[in-house]
Design an enzyme around this catalytic site. Structure first.
Site, mmCIF file in Angstrom:
data_model
loop_
_atom_site.group_PDB
_atom_site.id
_atom_site.type_symbol
_atom_site.label_atom_id
_atom_site.label_comp_id
_atom_site.label_asym_id
_atom_site.label_seq_id
_atom_site.Cartn_x
_atom_site.Cartn_y
_atom_site.Cartn_z
ATOM 1 N N HIS A 18 24.584 -6.658 3.680
ATOM 2 C CA HIS A 18 24.402 -7.890 2.892
ATOM 3 C C HIS A 18 23.468 -8.855 3.637
ATOM 4 C CE1 HIS A 18 28.677 -7.119 1.154
ATOM 5 N NE2 HIS A 18 27.812 -6.857 0.191
ATOM 6 N N LYS A 42 38.124 -6.484 -8.855
ATOM 7 C CA LYS A 42 38.224 -5.400 -7.887
ATOM 8 C C LYS A 42 39.592 -5.269 -7.215
ATOM 9 C CE LYS A 42 33.513 -4.419 -6.504
ATOM 10 N NZ LYS A 42 32.505 -4.535 -5.440
ATOM 11 N N ARG A 92 21.212 0.627 -2.305
ATOM 12 C CA ARG A 92 21.269 1.397 -1.059
ATOM 13 C C ARG A 92 20.854 2.838 -1.271
ATOM 14 N NH1 ARG A 92 27.370 -0.385 -0.389
ATOM 15 N NH2 ARG A 92 27.079 0.117 -2.577
ATOM 16 N N SER A 130 31.444 -2.899 1.696
ATOM 17 C CA SER A 130 32.653 -3.667 2.039
ATOM 18 C C SER A 130 33.888 -2.785 1.910
ATOM 19 C CB SER A 130 32.794 -4.879 1.116
ATOM 20 O OG SER A 130 31.695 -5.726 1.249
#
Ligand code: PNS
Length: 164
Positions: A18, A42, A92, A130
């Site tokens: 990030h 989430k 990514r 994360s």
């Protein structure tokens, strides 16, 4: 007119990936707002929203054009309210693409004036997320080279002894 972009996300927690993207984005636009979604679907986050705000503020303090905020509801509404021209997202790997493409197209449908800018983080962070950080941390793995030092400290305070 200065170009302002929003970098939205959950950031639970902020990773070096990030941070790499923030650095790239901040070098590209005049103002970058890192915006944490408050009502994320989430599941239960590891860090509260105020904790995440603090962590990101600490880690981005050296950037003169980066601010940290939170938002709820539709991203397009928040971006409009902020007078932002663009949304910044990181890709990514190809596996990120489908979800990001759908989100970008939906946001374009909702607000044709808002552009989505995709940037790629440094290669060394392509596997960092994360979710993986939390998983490895929970099992006692060392994540200290994958998240900023202040995040390592916060992780330690959540479960002392787990991060070497
Ligand atoms: O870090 P994340 O979880 O990948 O970030 C996802 C985020 C916050 C960018 C996305 O869930 C979002 O923008 N949510 C706000 C609700 C919204 O605008 N939904 C419609 C766009 S598909």
């Amino acid at each position: 007119m200065p170009t302002k972009a929003i970098y939205p996300g959950t950031f639970d927690p902020l990773t070096n990936g990030h941070l790499d993207l923030i650095a790239r984005g901040a070098g590209f636009v005049d103002e970058l707002v890192v915006a944490i979604l408050r009502n994320s679907e989430k599941g239960t986050p590891l860090f509260s929203v105020p904790e995440r705000v603090e962590m990101i503020r600490e880690a981005t303090a050296s950037f003169g054009n980066v601010t940290v905020d939170t938002f709820d509801g539709l991203l397009v509404d928040y971006a409009r309210q902020q007078n932002a021209k663009a949304v910044l997202r990181g890709i990514r790997a190809i596996s990120d693409y489908e979800y990001e493409f759908q989100m970008a197209m939906m946001n374009r449908k909702l607000d044709p004036n808002l552009e989505t800018l995709f940037m790629m983080p440094a290669e060394k962070y392509t596997y960092v997320s994360s979710r993986l950080i939390k998983g490895v941390f929970n099992l006692g793995g060392d994540v200290s080279s994958l998240v900023p030092p202040n995040v390592v400290e916060r992780l330690k305070s959540k479960a002392p002894g787990k991060v070497s």
